[in-house]
Enzyme design. Structure first.
Site, mmCIF file in Angstrom:
data_model
loop_
_atom_site.group_PDB
_atom_site.id
_atom_site.type_symbol
_atom_site.label_atom_id
_atom_site.label_comp_id
_atom_site.label_asym_id
_atom_site.label_seq_id
_atom_site.Cartn_x
_atom_site.Cartn_y
_atom_site.Cartn_z
ATOM 1 N N THR A 198 0.835 -1.198 0.000
ATOM 2 C CA THR A 198 0.000 0.000 0.000
ATOM 3 C C THR A 198 0.871 1.248 0.000
ATOM 4 O OG1 THR A 198 -1.794 1.183 1.136
ATOM 5 C CG2 THR A 198 -0.197 0.025 2.529
ATOM 6 N N ARG A 199 0.330 2.318 -0.572
ATOM 7 C CA ARG A 199 0.954 3.634 -0.487
ATOM 8 C C ARG A 199 -0.054 4.647 0.053
ATOM 9 N NH1 ARG A 199 -0.817 6.679 -4.774
ATOM 10 N NH2 ARG A 199 -1.772 5.530 -6.494
ATOM 11 N N ASN A 200 -1.158 4.145 0.594
ATOM 12 C CA ASN A 200 -2.233 4.984 1.114
ATOM 13 C C ASN A 200 -2.535 4.619 2.561
ATOM 14 O OD1 ASN A 200 -2.907 6.405 -1.381
ATOM 15 N ND2 ASN A 200 -3.614 4.418 -2.124
#
Length: 572
Positions: A198-200
């Site tokens: 994930t990057r969120n």
């Protein structure tokens, strides 16, 4: 037992080269040095730790061409993303780069020696082919933009010997190398591990998704977010890691572990998904969740997606046996209020009431301080997000006034400062054109290049103050569209920006010029004077246009205040 590394052996160069570190360190001081960029540092860190196994350095031309054209290294091993060290002709000449030469790779942040590269070859890539085959060629794709606008014209390939780990000063205890994470899995007795990329920030739906994936496979969960370079505009990794830490206790006891990945993402869709799977395999994961539009950069200016929604899942599934890691398709989850539970959308009975909050809606609720329901995200997660992203009434902003000399910008700026001070709640900083020229840009002239530098400096100062919650009023002439555009982009990375065009007619500015600057410019005593021998480019995207020859300063200030008020900067 952790998964076998890609290629069969974990290429942990840090451990391999530890016995000769002293010799390498001594040698590094005698060699020419290549200073690595932030992206190159991310790549090097994962080469050194074995995260990019089976790579032992930056790709030579054979490996590069194999990956670009066939998804394979020269020895036939699967690999989907070119890992390259780009240099310019100037670098080649200055450093005397050549095949067989040894060079020190240094950290641009502190000049520390990290590794020595022995050059295999120096080659000029066909960037058009790389853009097309790796990223599908759309000129708006961020990786394609990087290729053409940032990456230098030559690539250096060669194997690396490790000297030092990169220094990090944040979340050190969460920055596991592949070897360290594998050791941790062994301590915990984990045999099956589902990795989640994930990057969120993560919310309840992500928790439900990962728990379902783990339970269905009798496995554990590795939350493995990217904390290197992600997509511009993403929430900063400091906030995201605090979110993940807040979420972790919501998992069943002992189910999940958090580790950070120092990856520079390319937003490469299907190829990036395969790359992510290889990396997670090297970290010991046995399963990898691949999402809908995994690692896609969104839409281009025409509203078109760069990748199909399931391209990533299809490519990784196609090569899953050779990859040696099981693909877990990302199931879109939705909330069922009547039963207070989350369920995959494709399993929801027809006619059942569901609730969802989009990313756009969430950003709106954070921006304006609106409630975020507990069914969507846990209170402790929302608290972290609100601390890092206060509502508009507590955010900083920059009012950027642009116009001819003597157009009334300075008078408007001074009056606006008084009005904003009256509002309270924010410090207010005034950056008048002449003040900036004397205090920040005294050595600059009035050439197009120097004007651009002056505006860049103003934008940098404004961005830092805005990020800290201040109100900034900047009033340079800023005659060129490119400079104003860059100023907006700089400030908007961490705050809000409003461009006000003070469109007072040039004739009026000249007629009321008590200091005689226009007359001096026309006599040739002042060079590069806007409106005389330098053109003022009319803004194409001003948030407000005013004319001080027709409207009182008091009224113009009120118009600016109303603009800010309409955007929620003074509360409800």
């Amino acid at each position: 037992m952790a998964n076998t590394p890609h290629g069969g052996v974990l290429k942990d160069l840090l451990s391999r080269d530890q016995p000769i570190r002293g010799e390498l360190l001594k040698e590094s001081e005698t060699l020419a040095s290549i200073l690595l960029s932030e992206r190159q540092l991310c790549d090097l860190e994962l080469i050194l730790s074995g995260g990019f196994s089976p790579l032992e350095g930056f790709m030579n031309e054979k490996d590069y061409n194999g990956v670009v054209n066939d998804l394979r290294l020269a020895d036939g091993a699967l690999f989907s993303m070119p890992i390259t060290l780009d240099v310019s002709q100037e670098d080649i000449d200055e450093l005397k780069l050549k095949a067989g030469g040894r060079y020190t790779l240094r950290d641009f942040r502190d000049d520390s020696p990290l590794a020595i590269i022995t050059v295999d070859d120096i080659y000029r890539p066909d960037k058009a082919v790389e853009a097309k085959k790796v990223f599908r060629g759309d000129p708006e794709h961020p990786a394609v933009k990087y290729l053409y606008n940032t990456a230098k014209e030559f690539y250096v390939g060669g194997k690396i010997q490790a000297i030092n780990k990169l220094n990090h000063y944040d979340y050190v205890g969460l920055r596991y190398t592949p070897a360290e994470l594998r050791q941790e899995f062994g301590k915990l007795g984990w045999n099956k591990v589902v990795a989640f990329q994930t990057r969120n920030p993560m919310h309840r739906a992500h928790r439900e998704l990962t728990v379902r994936a783990a339970r269905s496979r009798q496995a554990n969960v590795l939350i493995h977010p990217v904390v290197g370079l992600t997509k511009p505009g993403d929430i900063d990794h400091f906030t995201r890691v605090r979110v993940y830490q807040a979420l972790l206790p919501r998992y069943p006891n002992g189910m999940a572990l958090l580790g950070l990945l120092p990856l520079a993402m390319r937003m490469g869709g299907d190829r990036e998904a395969m790359w992510h799977a290889i990396i997670r395999k090297n970290y010991g994961a046995t399963h990898f969740i691949v999402g809908r539009d995994h690692a896609g950069p969104g839409k281009n200016s025409k509203g078109e997606e760069f990748y199909g929604p399931y391209d990533a899942q299809k490519l990784v599934e196609k090569y899953k046996d050779e990859l040696g890691i099981e693909v877990v398709p990302f199931q879109m989850m939705t909330y069922l209020p009547d039963s207070d539970e989350y369920m995959p959308k494709d399993e929801v009975p027809e006619g059942t009431k569901t609730l969802d909050i989009s990313g756009t809606e969430l950003r709106k609720r954070l921006k304006f301080g609106l409630p975020i329901p507990e069914w969507f995200s846990y209170p402790e997660v929302v608290k972290v997000l609100r601390e890092s992203h206060p509502p508009r009434a507590k955010q900083g902003f920059t009012i950027f006034l642009t116009g001819h000399y003597n157009s009334g910008k300075d008078a408007i700026a001074r009056a606006l400062q008084v009005s904003l001070n009256q509002q309270a709640g924010r410090t207010t900083t005034l950056l008048l054109g002449e003040t900036v020229r004397s205090e920040l840009s005294a050595e600059l002239g009035f050439s197009r290049e120097d004007r651009h530098k002056n505006v860049q400096r103003i934008a940098f100062v404004a961005a830092e103050l805005t990020r800290a919650g201040s109100a900034v009023i900047a009033a340079p002439i800023a005659p060129h569209e490119a400079g104003r555009k860059e100023a907006r982009e700089t400030v908007e990375q961490g705050g809000n920006f409003f461009l006000v065009h003070v469109n007072t007619p040039l004739e009026y500015c000249e007629a009321t010029d008590r200091k005689g600057r226009f007359a001096a410019a026309k006599r040739g005593e002042i060079k590069g004077f806007t409106g005389v021998d330098d053109e003022y480019e009319v803004p194409s995207n001003a948030d407000l246009v005013v004319d001080a020859s027709q409207t009182q300063v008091r009224t113009i200030v009120h118009q600016i205040i109303l603009l800010l008020e309409s955007q929620g900067f003074f509360g409800n």
